[in-house]
Design a protein around this motif. Structure first.
Motif, PDB file in Angstrom:
ATOM      1  N   ALA A  21      -5.026  10.937  -5.037  1.00 16.56           N
ATOM      2  CA  ALA A  21      -3.982  11.114  -6.243  1.00 16.56           C
ATOM      3  C   ALA A  21      -3.530   9.802  -6.441  1.00 16.56           C
ATOM      4  O   ALA A  21      -2.342   9.772  -7.425  1.00 16.56           O
ATOM      5  CB  ALA A  21      -2.956  12.002  -5.699  1.00 16.56           C
ATOM      6  N   LEU A  22      -3.922   8.622  -5.902  1.00 17.81           N
ATOM      7  CA  LEU A  22      -3.077   7.493  -6.010  1.00 17.81           C
ATOM      8  C   LEU A  22      -3.278   7.093  -7.490  1.00 17.81           C
ATOM      9  O   LEU A  22      -2.418   5.986  -7.835  1.00 17.81           O
ATOM     10  CB  LEU A  22      -3.986   6.472  -4.922  1.00 17.81           C
ATOM     11  N   ASP A  23      -4.271   7.194  -8.199  1.00 18.55           N
ATOM     12  CA  ASP A  23      -4.469   6.759  -9.612  1.00 18.55           C
ATOM     13  C   ASP A  23      -3.959   7.847 -10.643  1.00 18.55           C
ATOM     14  O   ASP A  23      -4.227   7.554 -11.606  1.00 18.55           O
ATOM     15  CB  ASP A  23      -5.861   6.601  -9.730  1.00 18.55           C
ATOM     16  N   ARG A  24      -3.320   8.925 -10.187  1.00 12.55           N
ATOM     17  CA  ARG A  24      -2.748   9.884 -11.271  1.00 12.55           C
ATOM     18  C   ARG A  24      -1.857   9.105 -12.102  1.00 12.55           C
ATOM     19  O   ARG A  24      -1.169   8.273 -11.757  1.00 12.55           O
ATOM     20  CB  ARG A  24      -2.320  11.105 -10.579  1.00 12.55           C
ATOM     21  N   PRO A  25      -1.888   9.350 -13.569  1.00 15.76           N
ATOM     22  CA  PRO A  25      -1.015   8.673 -14.275  1.00 15.76           C
ATOM     23  C   PRO A  25       0.543   9.120 -14.645  1.00 15.76           C
ATOM     24  O   PRO A  25       0.376  10.456 -14.450  1.00 15.76           O
ATOM     25  CB  PRO A  25      -1.847   8.438 -15.652  1.00 15.76           C
TER      26      PRO A  25
ATOM     27  N   ALA B  54       0.749  -1.104  -0.040  1.00 14.26           N
ATOM     28  CA  ALA B  54      -0.069   0.064  -0.027  1.00 14.26           C
ATOM     29  C   ALA B  54       0.931   1.085  -0.027  1.00 14.26           C
ATOM     30  O   ALA B  54       1.905   1.243   0.748  1.00 14.26           O
ATOM     31  CB  ALA B  54      -1.068  -0.024   1.207  1.00 14.26           C
ATOM     32  N   VAL B  55       0.332   2.220  -0.615  1.00 13.40           N
ATOM     33  CA  VAL B  55       1.069   3.434  -0.770  1.00 13.40           C
ATOM     34  C   VAL B  55       1.542   4.003   0.680  1.00 13.40           C
ATOM     35  O   VAL B  55       2.719   4.488   0.843  1.00 13.40           O
ATOM     36  CB  VAL B  55       0.400   4.811  -1.528  1.00 13.40           C
ATOM     37  N   ASP B  56       0.722   3.716   1.762  1.00  8.06           N
ATOM     38  CA  ASP B  56       1.080   4.166   2.938  1.00  8.06           C
ATOM     39  C   ASP B  56       2.221   3.439   3.739  1.00  8.06           C
ATOM     40  O   ASP B  56       2.826   3.886   4.672  1.00  8.06           O
ATOM     41  CB  ASP B  56      -0.142   3.819   3.952  1.00  8.06           C
TER      42      ASP B  56
END
Length: 184
Positions: free
Chosen positions: A149-153, A41-43
Motif C-alpha cells: 500500500a506504500l504507493d497508494r495515491p 522509511a514508513v516503518d
C-alpha cells in the motif's frame, strides 16, 4: 457580580498566515530543523512519533507554556494543540488513502483551526494527553500499513500529490519541525 474574563480567553494577535507549500521538504532537507524526509522509511514513522510524545509532554509542562516568544509566534501550548490536531488530520488522510482510490483530502486551515479552537486558552495537561493519544494512534496506523500500500495515491485540493510513503514523510517533518520550533 460577574466573573472576570479569564486572561487566557482573549485571542492573541494571530500569526502571519503560513501560505508556503511545504511539500518541498520531500525533495530536500529542511534548513530550519535539519529533517531529511527522503531518508524516512514508513516503518520508521511509528517509532519516531512515539519518541516525540515524551518531548511534547515535557514541553507542555513548562511554566511558560502560554508565553509567546514573539507576539505573532505561537506559544508552546498553541504548537502543542496544533500538533495534536495535525495527528488527527493525517490519521484521516492516511485512512482515506488506504480505503479509497486516490482520495482528495478536505481542506484544513491550520490558522482557522487555531482560532476556532482557541488554542491559547486550552489546558496544557489536557493538550498533552490528547496529543499523546492522537500521536500514538497515528503511529499504530503507520505501523499497520502493508508494504503493497506504500504507493497508494492521495491529493490535496491544491493539486499536491502524495503516496502513503510521502504522506508519512511529509507528516513526520511537520511534527519534528514543530518540536524544533518549541525547543523540545
Amino acid at each position: 457580580m460577574t466573573d472576570a474574563p479569564s486572561p487566557h480567553r482573549t485571542a492573541p494577535a494571530p500569526p502571519a498566515a503560513d501560505t508556503k507549500d511545504w511539500t518541498w521538504v520531500l525533495e530536500r532537507p529542511c534548513p530550519e530543523c535539519g529533517f531529511v524526509a527522503a531518508d524516512v522509511a514508513v516503518d520508521d514513522i511509528g517509532p519516531a512519533v512515539r519518541d516525540l510524545v515524551p518531548r511534547w509532554r515535557a514541553a507542555l509542562a513548562r511554566p511558560d507554556v502560554r508565553d509567546r516568544p514573539r507576539p505573532q509566534t505561537w506559544s508552546v501550548l498553541e504548537y502543542g494543540a496544533h500538533v495534536r490536531d495535525v495527528n488527527h488530520v493525517f490519521a484521516g488522510r492516511l485512512a482515506a488513502m488506504l480505503d479509497d482510490d486516490d482520495p482528495q483530502f478536505a481542506d484544513w486551515d491550520q490558522d482557522a483551526a487555531a482560532l476556532a479552537g482557541e488554542y491559547w486558552s486550552q489546558d496544557p495537561a489536557r493538550v498533552a494527553d490528547e496529543l499523546a493519544t492522537a500521536a500514538l494512534a497515528l503511529a499504530d496506523l503507520f505501523d499497520a500499513v502493508p508494504a503493497d500500500a506504500l504507493d497508494r495515491p492521495g491529493r490535496r485540493s491544491n493539486g499536491s500529490r502524495f503516496t502513503v510513503r510521502t504522506l508519512g514523510q511529509y507528516y513526520l517533518h511537520d511534527v519534528v519541525h514543530h518540536t524544533h520550533d518549541v525547543g523540545a
